[in-house]
Design an enzyme around this catalytic site. Structure first.
Site, PDB file in Angstrom:
ATOM      1  N   LYS A  52       0.809  -1.225   0.000  1.00  0.00           N
ATOM      2  CA  LYS A  52       0.000   0.000   0.000  1.00  0.00           C
ATOM      3  C   LYS A  52       0.846   1.279   0.000  1.00  0.00           C
ATOM      4  CE  LYS A  52      -4.539  -1.306   0.567  1.00  0.00           C
ATOM      5  NZ  LYS A  52      -4.485  -2.687   0.942  1.00  0.00           N
ATOM      6  N   SER A 304       1.505 -10.004  -0.489  1.00  0.00           N
ATOM      7  CA  SER A 304       1.178  -8.570  -0.480  1.00  0.00           C
ATOM      8  C   SER A 304       1.399  -7.872   0.860  1.00  0.00           C
ATOM      9  CB  SER A 304      -0.275  -8.375  -0.916  1.00  0.00           C
ATOM     10  OG  SER A 304      -1.142  -9.134  -0.087  1.00  0.00           O
TER      11      SER A 304
HETATM   12  C1  LIG Z   1      -5.225  -3.740   0.587  1.00  0.00           C
HETATM   13  C2  LIG Z   1      -4.568  -5.069   0.530  1.00  0.00           C
HETATM   14  C3  LIG Z   1      -4.892  -6.009  -0.481  1.00  0.00           C
HETATM   15  C4  LIG Z   1      -5.973  -5.769  -1.519  1.00  0.00           C
HETATM   16  O1  LIG Z   1      -5.729  -4.634  -2.318  1.00  0.00           O
HETATM   17  P1  LIG Z   1      -6.933  -3.965  -3.134  1.00  0.00           P
HETATM   18  O2  LIG Z   1      -6.269  -2.877  -3.902  1.00  0.00           O
HETATM   19  O3  LIG Z   1      -7.934  -3.455  -2.142  1.00  0.00           O
HETATM   20  O4  LIG Z   1      -7.526  -5.020  -3.995  1.00  0.00           O
HETATM   21  C5  LIG Z   1      -4.193  -7.207  -0.498  1.00  0.00           C
HETATM   22  N1  LIG Z   1      -3.259  -7.497   0.430  1.00  0.00           N
HETATM   23  C6  LIG Z   1      -2.932  -6.638   1.417  1.00  0.00           C
HETATM   24  C7  LIG Z   1      -1.892  -7.025   2.409  1.00  0.00           C
HETATM   25  C8  LIG Z   1      -3.579  -5.390   1.501  1.00  0.00           C
HETATM   26  O5  LIG Z   1      -3.254  -4.538   2.486  1.00  0.00           O
END
Ligand SMILES: *Cc1c(COP(=O)(O)O)cnc(C)c1O
Length: 329
Positions: A52, A304
């Protein structure tokens, strides 16, 4: 309106030096069990613990001097708020993060430690958003939402550019999917460079708002349910402007996972890859382990984020049940 390769390349220039270029490594165990090769994009090692920061840094860098002096505001329950607080602090800007009373203390503390002004309002994301709207109207703060914004999407897309440099022959990229900022940005970057690479979104069965919306052909609301992939919870917005259309145009498939499958992904990441990931960060691994996505050619999984409560993590790797009812209480 959409986000294209040129916007993502511009984002990359803007955020250079402000975010980590994370490593992408081969997973021997997943390559062995699927025929591979399987690559892990280690975005769990990004500053603030999740991708993010890319979108937040880009959106803040794109503000004009007048907007900078006003400061930024967002409703968030976690990773976006933390990223925004961090990026604003680097620029010496004011950041206000609005959260509901349900947000756990550890997440609150992380955001407060970054110097953000945290407002606790009401019992839901909707209540928090009302406070955001009030601050925009009365104090002139600039709202930077977590996914449905061109500069946020372009920033997240920089992850796709890195993947293409690191695994230029990628046949498929598995992307955790919630509001779709990550998936839209990564898909726009990768299809812009390599149109034949497949982009597969992964969500949880419990409350998959984008999947339900894609099936319905328009943004729809789904009930928000407790899930190990808490960063994938929440809706896509009934007035969604960008990510719904981009996901509809660019995603090749969307796959849903059960809570047990996500738990197995977290456990595998820890035991086989020596990586700590939160539920949302484990869904790519989980999809391969569950056999819900086949591997035919080089496959990249985006880990992520890593911002999981460590007590919950310990219980999951010890093989205790996800204990969802208990957590929902
Ligand atoms: C926000 C987030 C997502 C999903 O991202 P989007 O853009 O809302 O689809 C996936 N993994 C993590 C760790 C996140 O913080």
């Amino acid at each position: 309106m959409t986000v294209e390769l040129q916007h993502i390349r511009a984002a990359r220039e803007r955020i250079a030096g402000k975010v980590e270029r994370t490593r992408c490594v081969v997973s021997q165990s997943l390559s062995d069990c699927t025929g591979g090769p399987v690559h892990l994009k280690l975005e769990n090692h990004q500053t603030t613990g999740a991708f993010k920061l890319r979108g937040a840094s880009n959106a803040i860098a794109a503000l004009n001097p007048q907007e900078r002096s006003r400061g930024v505001v967002a409703a968030s329950t976690g990773n976006h708020g933390r990223a925004l607080a961090h990026a604003a602090k680097l620029e010496g800007m004011r950041a206000v993060i609005c959260m509901s009373r349900l947000v756990p203390d550890n997440k609150l503390d992380a955001i407060r430690r970054l110097g953000a002004d945290v407002r606790i309002v009401g019992n839901s994301q909707d209540d928090a958003q009302q406070e955001v709207d009030r601050l925009v109207a009365e104090e002139g703060l600039v709202m930077l939402p977590p996914f449905d914004h061109p500069d946020i999407i372009a920033g997240q897309g920089t992850l796709g550019l890195e993947i293409m440099e690191q695994v230029s022959d990628a046949a498929a990229v598995l992307v955790p999917l919630s509001g779709g900022g990550l998936a839209a940005g990564v898909a726009a970057a990768i299809k812009g460079v390599s149109p034949s690479t497949k982009i597969i979104g992964i969500s949880m069965v419990c409350g998959a708002a984008m999947k339900a919306s894609l099936d319905a052909g328009r943004p729809v609301q789904v009930e928000e349910l407790p899930t190990l992939a808490d960063s994938l919870g929440g809706g896509i917005g009934l007035d969604n402007r960008l990510t719904f259309a981009m996901c509809r145009a660019l995603l090749d498939d969307v796959v849903l996972l059960s809570e047990d499958e996500i738990a197995a992904g977290i456990r595998h990441a820890y035991e086989q890859e020596r990586e700590i990931v939160e539920g949302a960060g484990a869904v790519g691994i989980a999809a391969l382990l569950a056999g819900k996505v086949g591997v035919s050619g080089p496959t990249v999984l985006i880990l992520s984020g890593r911002n999981i409560d460590m007590d919950l993590h310990r219980r999951i790797v010890c093989g205790e049940a996800p204990a969802l009812r208990e957590r929902a209480a």
